[in-house]
Structures are given as structure tokens and as C-alpha cells.
Design an enzyme around this catalytic site. Structure first.
Site, PDB file in Angstrom:
ATOM      1  CB  SER A  15      -6.667  -4.845  -5.621  1.00 49.71           C
ATOM      2  OG  SER A  15      -5.550  -4.386  -4.900  1.00 49.71           O
ATOM      3  CE  LYS A  33      -1.789  -3.796  -4.211  1.00 41.26           C
ATOM      4  NZ  LYS A  33      -1.596  -4.886  -5.167  1.00 41.26           N
TER       5      LYS A  33
END
Length: 521
Positions: free
Chosen positions: A403, A428
Site C-alpha cells: 500500500s 495492494k
């Protein structure tokens, strides 16, 4: 294509948390009038702190959207507003009774309608679905309304778009502000094929394989032997099948000193093993740093400083800036930034840290189903020259890097600001927005995707490193700066080798085609 400009307006300030499983913020809504815009760089650091912002486009539903859309749009404005519209639309019949539970459902429905990244809504007729629920009369109690919201979100087949009870929302909020009592795990659902998150795969929330993204460095789970990539099959003797991420988080959290059994399947094995993990208060100190010994230098004789980033929370950007400044004052001119097992966190922290390391250029693009919407750039602080090259940076990553960590690594890689070493990252690349509801509950909504400065989508792909991790550092993933420096001091040839390919001239990424765009309705 639509593009939002930067803005530091206080009334639009919010925190983005893009981690799996802990997301937070709101994203620009759709349907706003689009004007001709020129992208501009953010203000000087002293003026724009504490974080970069993108302008949030807002619009009010028009009568052309239909009376039902107008009814939903006024749901946030209170019962009186909705009743007024109801009376206006039903002047020839008795007024409809609109309950607080109806309003709560409408509020959740509207959050998805305005923000969800897939405007096909997984093939669901979103307006018809809302109408059918309101006509069914099933929203008689608060629990029934919660169940109706969960059922609605399940239609999207996206495990990251989910409902949070007031208790779950409070638990999530604590994770970004400093400490939490639990075992120290970040987890997500991956589809059965192992290709990444189940978002978009047709799986419903709670389906897929519950997989460890990363254990918190030095936390109870890491000490018990739980690693990135482990599959979690049970918690406290109960199967994790069918549970949401927040139900799982609630089972793992508890009173300090209490124990919980966690069943995991290790990579390459098929039988689960039960590990007893003692809960404790986990203080989320995001940054640890150290100046390595004088024998640890590049081939140009530059001293090496180490900065470990374990998460991106509200303290991360300031702590990183302080660590970087302190190491430079101590004489460091080459830096190792360790993002291994950093599963993400608050998005603005990653953008600010990229700004500390980059002399300019694009940090990240935010795109939705119709193209690029937002762009974040580093402040133009003067490009390095042959006479004054940039300090070399090496970034360490592994499959627990996810992320916001991937945003930072991608920005530094694409702009030739750092050499990336290690494993391919988690992949992600989805962004969630957290929308609080009137009763203290909330819905987390997948609103967009990250794209690196070279316009690469990292979801389910990740960031590919420039080379493997130095074997000398493989065993010190979670041991802190003193152990990393000790490993380098014990192998003096390592630092010159890993910094040999580190860029010393900044080269902004290609693919920046959005300097000036004309927008039409």
C-alpha cells in the site's frame, strides 16, 4: 480524463489510510462540474504542512437525476428534509414515514453510489436495489439495518468495501494514532489462485484466503513465528472462514497479558500449526534510525545512515524528517530506507516522506474507472547537478511491503531517486475511503487505484526490485537499526556493493502528460 488540482484548504483536510485492512478518508465525488484546469505544484513546505491535499470536487444532485436521487441526496440533511421531498413527490397521497434506519441505509447507499470505483457496481442495478430494500420494510431495527447494509455491500464482491459498527470504527481509529492492544498483525484476503486481493474477483467479503501481509516488527505475532505470507485458518480455535477483517481484528485484540491461539499454514506446507500469542499493548513507533559505524561507507567514502519505517501513521512524516535531518547532521550522506514488512498506513505520510527525498516530480497518480483523477507531486527544491549530486538512497522491500509503502517505493524507483532491493512487494494498489455514518458506524469504500509516476498499476503486481536483498541483511528484517548496522559493520564490503547502483542524478519519470488539460462536461 479528469484531474484534480492540489489544495491545502483546511476544510478539505482528511487522512487517507490505505492499508489492508485499515483504510480511511474520503475521495472526490463524481458528477461534479469539470472546469479547465492547469496542474500546479504545492506550496512551500513551511506553508503546506502537515500534508499534501488534492482538491475535493463536490456536486449537488440536480432535478435531472430524478426524484429518488434527490431523496437520497438529502438523506444527510435530516429527517425534515427528506420528509419535505417525500411530501412534494407524493402530494396526492399520504406522506411516507421515513425512519432513522431508512436514513442510515440511504446514507450508506449514497456513499457507495458517489464514491465506488466500479460504476457498474459489479453488475447490480444500484438504484433498483435501493428501491427494493426501502420498499421491503425490513429496516425495522438497527441490527436489521446493519444487516441490510452488509448485504448491500456484499453485492459488490469487494472484501475491502465493508461496513463497520460503531465499535469496529472506534477500534480502527485507534490503530492510526499510536497504540493498540493485540498481537501485531496486518492481514488481507487473497483469492484462491494467489493472484492478490479478492477485490474485483467476484468473491464476497469474508471469502478468499486470509493472509498475513506483515507482522509488526518486534510484536507478539512476530516473536511467535508468524511471517508474511502465512495463511491464518483459525483464531481462538474458531475458523476464520466467513469472517470480515474487522471481526478478525476484534478476535485478535484483547486485554494485555491474555493469550490467543492462532492457526497458520506456513508457505510450502498444507497442515496448520497452532501458535499461542500473548496480547500486549503495541506502541506504533513508526521510525527507528542509526548512523552506522565509520567503516560502513560507499565507494566514495560517504557515511551510511539507516532509517527503518514500520508503518505510516500520524507520527511518521515528522519522525522521518527528524531522523533524516539528524543523520545528516551526524555526517551521513548515503541512506538505507527499510520498508520491509511495512504494510502501509496513512497515505499523506507516504507522500510527505517522498517529498523529503525527491527534489521534484510526480509522487503518485490516483485513478478510477474512467482515468486519472488526482496527481501528487513533490515540491520543486532544485535538481541535483554533476557538481552537487543527490545523496544515494537504497530502499529495502519484501512481500510484506504494501500500500503506502509501495507508493513511496514506486515514486523513488520511477523517478530514479533510489535503488530498490529485495523481493517483489505485496501489490495492494487499491484505495479505500472511510465514510462515517450518523450513528457512529461507517462504511469503507474502494474509491480508486494507485498508479506509479510511470502510470503503472501496482494492484496484484507490486513493485519489482532492481536487485535482490543483500544476504547480510536477510536475517535482520525486524531487529532494528543497531542489528542492521552491526551486520554491515561485520561485512564492510556490503555497503559499497549495494550503493554502487544507487542513482545520483534525478530523472523524473516519463508518462507525465497532464501538465495542461481541457475538461468538458
Amino acid at each position: 480524463r479528469r484531474l484534480c488540482q492540489h489544495s491545502n484548504s483546511a476544510e478539505r483536510r482528511a487522512d487517507w489510510d490505505d492499508r489492508a485492512p485499515m483504510p480511511a478518508l474520503s475521495h472526490p465525488s463524481r458528477g461534479a462540474p469539470l472546469l479547465q484546469q492547469r496542474r500546479r505544484r504545492p506550496q512551500a513546505k513551511a506553508q503546506r504542512r502537515p500534508r499534501h491535499q488534492a482538491r475535493r470536487l463536490e456536486s449537488s444532485p440536480s432535478e435531472s437525476e430524478g426524484p429518488r436521487a434527490l431523496l437520497a441526496a438529502l438523506a444527510r440533511r435530516g429527517v425534515a428534509g427528506v420528509l419535505a421531498v417525500t411530501l412534494a413527490l407524493n402530494s396526492s397521497s399520504a406522506a411516507l414515514a421515513v425512519t432513522d434506519d431508512d436514513l442510515l441505509f440511504l446514507e450508506a447507499w449514497r456513499a457507495i453510489d458517489r464514491g465506488y470505483v466500479d460504476k457498474n457496481f459489479n453488475g447490480v442495478n444500484w438504484f433498483t436495489y435501493r428501491q427494493n430494500v426501502l420498499k421491503s420494510g425490513q429496516l425495522k431495527t438497527r441490527e436489521q439495518t446493519y444487516d441490510a447494509i452488509r448485504d448491500m455491500l456484499a453485492q459488490l464482491g469487494d472484501p475491502f468495501t465493508r461496513f463497520l459498527t460503531p465499535e469496529a470504527y472506534a477500534t480502527m481509529s485507534s490503530s492510526t494514532t499510536g497504540s493498540v492492544s493485540g498481537v501485531g498483525l496486518e492481514m488481507t484476503f487473497k483469492d484462491d489462485s494467489g493472484e492478490g486481493e479478492s477485490s474485483g474477483s467476484g468473491l464476497k467479503a469474508g471469502e478468499g484466503v486470509l493472509t498475513v501481509v506483515a507482522p509488526v516488527a518486534g510484536g507478539p505475532a512476530a516473536e511467535a513465528g508468524i511471517e508474511s505470507g502465512d495463511v491464518v485458518t483459525s483464531i481462538g480455535g474458531q475458523s476464520t472462514a466467513g469472517l470480515s477483517l474487522y471481526e478478525i481484528a476484534q478476535r485478535l485484540q484483547g486485554a494485555p497479558g491474555s493469550k490467543v491461539s492462532v492457526g497458520v499454514i506456513k508457505d510450502g506446507t498444507s497442515a496448520p500449526v497452532e501458535l499461542d500469542v500473548e496480547r500486549r499493548v503495541i506502541t506504533l513507533e513508526p521510525v527507528r534510525s542509526a548512523l552506522c559505524g565509520p567503516e560502513v561507507t560507499t565507494d566514495k567514502g560517504e557515511r551510511v545512515g539507516y532509517i527503518g519505517l514500520s508503518t505510516f501513521n500520524s507520527k511518521s512524516a515528522d519522525a522521518f524528517e527528524s531522523a533524516l535531518k539528524g543523520l545528516k547532521e551526524e555526517g551521513a550522506h548515503a541512506f538505507i530506507v527499510d520498508l520491509r514488512n511495512n504494510s502501509g498506513g496513512l497515505f499523506p505520510a507516504a507522500v510527505q516522506i517522498a517529498d523529503e527525498l525527491m527534489p521534484g516530480g510526480v509522487v503518485v497518480y490516483i485513478s478510477d474507472s474512467v482515468g486519472v483523477k488526482d496527481v501528487y507531486e513533490a515540491e520543486d527544491s532544485g535538481m541535483p547537478t554533476a557538481e552537487k549530486p543527490q545523496d544515494p538512497v537504497v530502499v529495502l522491500v519484501n512481500r510484506g511491503t504494501a500500500s503506502a509503502s509501495e507508493v513511496l517505493a514506486g515514486a523513488l524507483k520511477d523517478n530514479h531517486r533510489a535503488l530498490i532491493l529485495g523481493e517483489g512487494t505485496f501489490g495492494k494498489g487499491l484505495i479505500q475511503s472511510l465514510v462515517p455514518l450518523a450513528d457512529g458506524s461507517a462504511v469503507a469504500v474502494t474509491v480508486a487505484r494507485y498508479q506509479t509516476p510511470s502510470l503503472r498499476d501496482i494492484n496484484k503486481v507490486g513493485i519489482m526490485p532492481d536487485g535482490p536483498e543483500p544476504p547480510e541483511l536477510d536475517f535482520v528484517v525486524a531487529d532494528g537499526p543497531s542489528k542492521v548496522c552491526a551486520a554491515l559493520e561485520g561485512a564492510p564490503a556490503t555497503a559499497p556493493r549495494i550503493f554502487d547502483g544507487a542513482p545520483r542524478m534525478f530523472e523524473p519519470a516519463e508518462g507525465d502528460e497532464f501538465d495542461e488539460l481541457d475538461f468538458t462536461l
